[in-house]
Scaffold this motif. Structure first.
Motif, short mmCIF file in Angstrom:
data_model
loop_
_atom_site.label_atom_id
_atom_site.label_comp_id
_atom_site.label_asym_id
_atom_site.label_seq_id
_atom_site.Cartn_x
_atom_site.Cartn_y
_atom_site.Cartn_z
N ALA A 183 -4.41 2.08 3.17
CA ALA A 183 -4.40 1.57 4.55
C ALA A 183 -4.82 0.11 4.65
O ALA A 183 -4.44 -0.60 5.59
N GLY A 224 -9.91 5.57 -0.92
CA GLY A 224 -8.94 6.13 0.01
C GLY A 224 -8.94 7.65 -0.16
O GLY A 224 -9.15 8.16 -1.25
N GLY A 277 0.78 -1.23 0.00
CA GLY A 277 0.00 0.00 0.00
C GLY A 277 0.82 1.29 0.00
O GLY A 277 0.25 2.38 0.13
N ASP A 316 -15.71 2.45 -3.82
CA ASP A 316 -14.60 3.21 -4.42
C ASP A 316 -14.85 3.23 -5.91
O ASP A 316 -14.60 2.24 -6.60
N1 LIG Z 1 0.63 -7.70 5.32
C1 LIG Z 1 -0.58 -7.14 5.29
N2 LIG Z 1 -0.99 -6.53 4.17
C2 LIG Z 1 -2.22 -6.00 4.17
C3 LIG Z 1 -3.09 -6.04 5.29
N3 LIG Z 1 -4.24 -5.41 4.95
C4 LIG Z 1 -4.10 -5.00 3.66
N4 LIG Z 1 -2.88 -5.37 3.18
C5 LIG Z 1 -2.31 -5.10 1.87
O1 LIG Z 1 -2.17 -3.70 1.73
C6 LIG Z 1 -2.33 -3.34 0.36
C7 LIG Z 1 -3.40 -2.27 0.28
O2 LIG Z 1 -4.64 -2.85 0.65
P1 LIG Z 1 -6.03 -2.30 0.09
O3 LIG Z 1 -7.09 -3.13 0.71
O4 LIG Z 1 -6.01 -2.20 -1.39
O5 LIG Z 1 -6.00 -0.85 0.71
P2 LIG Z 1 -7.06 0.29 0.51
O6 LIG Z 1 -7.15 1.07 1.77
O7 LIG Z 1 -8.36 -0.26 0.02
O8 LIG Z 1 -6.37 1.17 -0.62
P3 LIG Z 1 -7.04 2.32 -1.49
O9 LIG Z 1 -8.41 1.88 -1.84
O10 LIG Z 1 -6.15 2.45 -2.66
O11 LIG Z 1 -7.04 3.53 -0.63
C8 LIG Z 1 -2.69 -4.62 -0.39
O12 LIG Z 1 -1.51 -5.13 -0.96
C9 LIG Z 1 -3.18 -5.53 0.71
O13 LIG Z 1 -2.99 -6.90 0.41
C10 LIG Z 1 -2.61 -6.69 6.49
O14 LIG Z 1 -3.27 -6.77 7.52
N5 LIG Z 1 -1.35 -7.22 6.42
#
Ligand SMILES: Nc1nc2c(ncn2[C@@H]2O[C@H](COP(=O)(O)OP(=O)(O)OP(=O)(O)O)[C@@H](O)[C@H]2O)c(=O)[nH]1
Ligand SMILES: Nc1nc2c(ncn2[C@@H]2O[C@H](COP(=O)(O)OP(=O)(O)OP(=O)(O)O)[C@@H](O)[C@H]2O)c(=O)[nH]1
Ligand SMILES: [Mg+2]
Ligand SMILES: [Mg+2]
Lengths: 291, 279
Positions: free
Chosen positions: B89, B170, A107, B115
């Motif tokens: 996040a 986001g 992320g 989104d």
């Molecule tokens: N290691 C790890 N990675 C995580 C965790 N939660 C999310 N990720 C990773 O973080 C990255 C971003 O996750 P998203 O769910 O796309 O984040 P988001 O908040 O929806 O992002 P936007 O919609 O772009 O704002 C991805 O590669 C996920 O796999 C976690 O608890 N642990």
């Protein structure tokens, strides 16, 4: 601001005396708080303040300048020195295509930044290509392809291969398509995930990147140093890109990584749009953190 | 740390270092160190108890366990959960994880691709919906986020869903127009279900530093946050900002993310959280 927080401590001092270690330390305690609140790493803060103290001790108070202001100047100068010179060039390969490997935690903004760099490179008259080598995140390939369409830069992807194999194949493909810069977008990974760290080390081994950039979220706190050290050990980082600086974080991780990794901060991301990338200006940033 | 029963400067320095390194923040760290010293002087160390337990108790007082029912369920009709937070996040992944968790608890779950902005955001959640085995309410990228949220709540109501989880784009908390957009999503949801959203969960990246406090403040001021999801705790970041956020804003951590898979979500357990911080 740090300047204001100093005046109350130092304005009791009279002109003509030296700054003593005691009053310096007390003033620097305020600087310490400010730097920690700004997310500068606790070890980096300690080393930095030790250096400031050494510089400040025994300096005579210059008439006409408040003692507190002199210590502020020392802190400011030391921070400028720590931030180093501006270095925002992408050193292109002398022979053959330039390979840029994008690495970082989940992320942090790698995919978006890959597209931003591609756009920038187009503007410099280059013929970039992006490689969708994140085989792990749902719709990651799709994400890069959509960005590629927006920018007008081809995205290479073939299924049925591991990321190292895909990246190696991409280099061959680039040759055939006369691409002179190849940007490798990789999956976000934890520095404590041995398997994934091995994987990206393998990508690096196979593609011999001209530049490896660590992409870091500027809101990162104390942990920035942990991940940066680990990535640097496995990959030999050439530069760092800090994202989301359109936010209101003080971005102390910038200071930490400059000090610990010792590599230049090349660019900053300042928005979600593909145009939102700028070269990093160390002195401008020093003002942001001391403000 | 804290093995033994005697406080000295080395101990205080080590404690301060651990807390700062965990992103607890300088003001809170000073407060905790002072509190531990005070309790020690007041003789609160029970016979046979280690200093470590004293520190743990100080920290434990700051935190709340996750709800026994895990969510504030609606009295009647679908429970609407809005998931918000800054870019990257872990919102989308957390929505998938929550969907899996409550589907496994035999709830009828619907998720919504709120989104409508970022490249492949809808596609990302589509893949998750398929993997988890829940229905997805979506419109194409570029459509109005509030319209998707409205559709989702209406569909949940019509289909008798127990739970509808709404993903959002986001956004950085200092972007006023984006915060206004989120407020609009909430108002539109409320038109359909006045008590909704029953939960507005702020997703915070555990690697975030003190800026996370500002995130929590502004999202709370805009939306009224009911709880936090602290993600990426499978890394080395400790998420200590959660302590200040609880102390200053009263916002509890409900769940933690510990990986990228659909099962990598756990209810928040303060003791485990504190043990990780103190090593
Ligand atoms: N290691 C790890 N990675 C995580 C965790 N939660 C999310 N990720 C990773 O973080 C990255 C971003 O996750 P998203 O769910 O796309 O984040 P988001 O908040 O929806 O992002 P936007 O919609 O772009 O704002 C991805 O590669 C996920 O796999 C976690 O608890 N642990
Ligand atoms: N405001 C802002 N958002 C950004 C910036 N850079 C990236 N983002 C957003 O941050 C989120 C994550 O960006 P990605 O490019 O998907 O991050 P990533 O590192 O590729 O994520 P993974 O592949 O899951 O590890 C997206 O919502 C982006 O739009 C920036 O400079 N400013
Ligand atoms: Mg990516
Ligand atoms: Mg998302």
């Amino acid at each position: 601001s740090i300047s204001e927080r100093f005046s109350s401590i130092f304005d009791k001092l009279r002109y003509g005396g030296a700054l003593t270690e005691d009053n310096i330390r007390e003033g620097l305690r305020e600087v310490r708080r400010a730097l920690l609140e700004a997310d500068v790493n606790v070890d980096v803060v300690k080393e930095f303040l030790d250096k400031c103290t050494a510089k400040a001790v025994g300096e005579d108070i210059v008439k006409g300048v408040e003692p507190g202001q002199q210590v502020v100047q020392i802190v400011h100068d030391q921070l400028i020195e720590l931030m180093g010179e501006s270095d925002t060039e992408i050193p292109f390969a002398k022979n053959g295509p330039t390979v840029i490997l994008m690495a970082g935690l989940q992320g942090s903004g790698k995919t978006t930044t890959t597209a931003k760099l591609a756009m920038m490179l187009l503007g410099m008259g280059k013929r970039p290509m992006m490689v969708a080598a994140d085989l792990q995140r749902p719709a990651a390939i799709e994400q890069l392809k959509i960005l590629g369409e927006h920018v007008g830069v081809p995205v290479f992807h073939e299924s049925g291969m591991t990321p190292p194999e895909l990246c190696a194949k991409a280099l061959k493909h680039a040759e055939g398509d006369n691409r002179d810069v190849i940007l490798l977008d990789t999956a976000g990974r934890l520095h404590v995930d041995d398997q994934l760290m091995d994987e990206i080390a393998d990508v690096s081994k196979r593609t011999k990147p001209t530049q490896t950039y660590l992409v870091v979220d500027s809101m990162t706190g104390q942990d920035a140093v942990n991940s940066a050290k680990a990535f640097n050990e496995r990959l030999e980082i050439d530069g760092v890109i800090f994202t989301k600086l359109d936010g209101d974080t003080r971005g102390g991780a910038i200071v930490s990584l400059r000090h610990i990794v010792g590599k230049p901060i090349k660019f900053i991301g300042v928005g979600e749009k593909i145009e939102a990338v700028q070269p990093f200006q160390p002195d401008r940033y020093a003002r942001r953190i001391l403000g | 740390i804290g093995q033994g029963r005697h406080i000295d400067q080395d101990f205080l320095d080590e404690l301060e270092y651990r807390l700062l390194a965990a992103d607890i923040g300088v003001a809170k760290t000073e407060a905790i160190v002072a509190e531990v010293q005070q309790r020690y002087k007041a003789g609160e160390l029970a016979p046979g108890e280690e200093l470590l337990d004293l520190i743990k108790r100080s920290l434990r007082n700051e935190l709340e366990e996750s709800l026994p029912e895990e969510l504030n369920w609606a009295e009647s009709g679908p429970t609407v959960v809005l998931v918000v937070g800054v870019n990257g996040a872990g919102k989308t992944t957390s929505v998938a994880k929550l969907a899996k968790r409550f589907k496994d608890l035999d709830k009828k779950v619907l998720i919504a691709a709120g989104d409508t902005y970022r490249a492949a955001a809808v596609e990302q959640l589509e893949i998750w919906a398929d993997r988890v085995g829940v229905d997805l309410i979506k419109q194409k990228t570029g459509s109005d986020a509030a319209a998707v949220a409205f559709d989702a709540v209406a569909a949940a109501d019509a289909r008798g869903a127990d739970l509808v989880l709404i993903d959002t784009a986001g956004r950085l908390h200092n972007k006023e127009h984006l915060m206004r957009e989120l407020e609009k999503v909430r108002r539109v949801i409320q038109k359909r279900v006045p008590a909704a959203p029953h939960e507005t969960l702020l997703v915070l990246d555990a690697t975030a530093g003190q800026n996370a406090i500002q995130q929590a403040k502004l999202f709370d001021a805009s939306m009224g946050i009911t709880g936090l999801i602290l993600t990426k705790l499978d890394g080395t970041a400790k998420g200590g900002v959660a302590i200040t956020i609880k102390r200053e804003l009263g916002l509890p951590v409900r769940f933690i993310g510990v990986g990228e898979g659909m099962d990598d979500l756990q209810p928040f357990e303060p003791d485990a959280f504190i043990n990780a911080i103190l090593g």
